[in-house]
Design an enzyme around this catalytic site. Sequence first.
Site, PDB file in Angstrom:
ATOM      1  N   CYS A  86       7.866  47.835  67.818  1.00 44.72           N
ATOM      2  CA  CYS A  86       6.717  48.733  67.988  1.00 44.72           C
ATOM      3  C   CYS A  86       6.264  48.779  69.442  1.00 44.72           C
ATOM      4  O   CYS A  86       5.361  49.527  69.792  1.00 44.72           O
ATOM      5  CB  CYS A  86       5.535  48.278  67.137  1.00 44.72           C
ATOM      6  N   ILE A  87       6.799  47.921  70.279  1.00 46.40           N
ATOM      7  CA  ILE A  87       6.433  47.934  71.685  1.00 46.40           C
ATOM      8  C   ILE A  87       7.706  48.089  72.494  1.00 46.40           C
ATOM      9  O   ILE A  87       7.737  48.395  73.594  1.00 46.40           O
ATOM     10  CB  ILE A  87       5.657  46.667  72.130  1.00 46.40           C
TER      11      ILE A  87
END
Lengths: 96, 158
Positions: free
Chosen positions: A95-96
């Site tokens: 997600c990053i």
Amino acid sequence: MDNVNLNEEGYLTDFSQWSKEVAEKIAAENEISLTDKHWEVVDFLQKKHNNEEALSIRGIKKSGVINIKEFYDLFPGGPLKISTKIAGIPKPKSCI
Amino acid sequence: MPKSNVKKMLFILSKATIENVYAAFIMANGARMEGIEAEIFFTFFGLEAIQKKKLEHLHVATVGNPAMHMPTMLGGLPGMEALATKMMKKEMEKLDMPPIGEFLEILSDSGCKLWACKLAVEMFHLEEKDLIDDLDGILTIGDFYSRATEDNTQMLFV
């Protein structure tokens, strides 16, 4: 593209089918024409993937190959998603 | 996976607890990574996340946070917030989540606009030099609304 298996999102399912020509075709579909800098990034991503290192935008910042601004300029519209597709490796799950 | 119809995300960050700041940052960064435009408006306590002297010293809320699973009075003991924060930062580092300062750099480099709320800046007696260099400016809420220039813009309050 003939003789190349893609998943529903357009990622290669078998890296052995990857070639520079395949990369150029995927890039063209995303309205990108590959320069030396693009190839450097593709090479970096493939090496990271081979070493089983997770890809993230922070990893790009630390890569020493490219900074984040250039990365967004080279692969507009979702840089990590598009660059991994061109590199023939799976879409990053982070997600990053 | 079908392509998202969302074109732009506008975030209002009003809190300074780590969990809220990271939530906003991860959503904003996630938007940019999907080719969606993103901007963050820092207001009230959210301003702590863009103050040079404070941004690396944000804490987890241990009081009034039922998900901490500890009695509220325990959460209020000296050192409790620092301990919980240290533990959370350790877990975040394992997931390669950047510290606040680095995260702000990543957001700015990714083309995410960072704005400070004029009213809150005045209320807390802050000056531009107190705020991060990557800040795009100080805006009123009206100015921020006018950033919603295209269809399929979403605004989220954190």
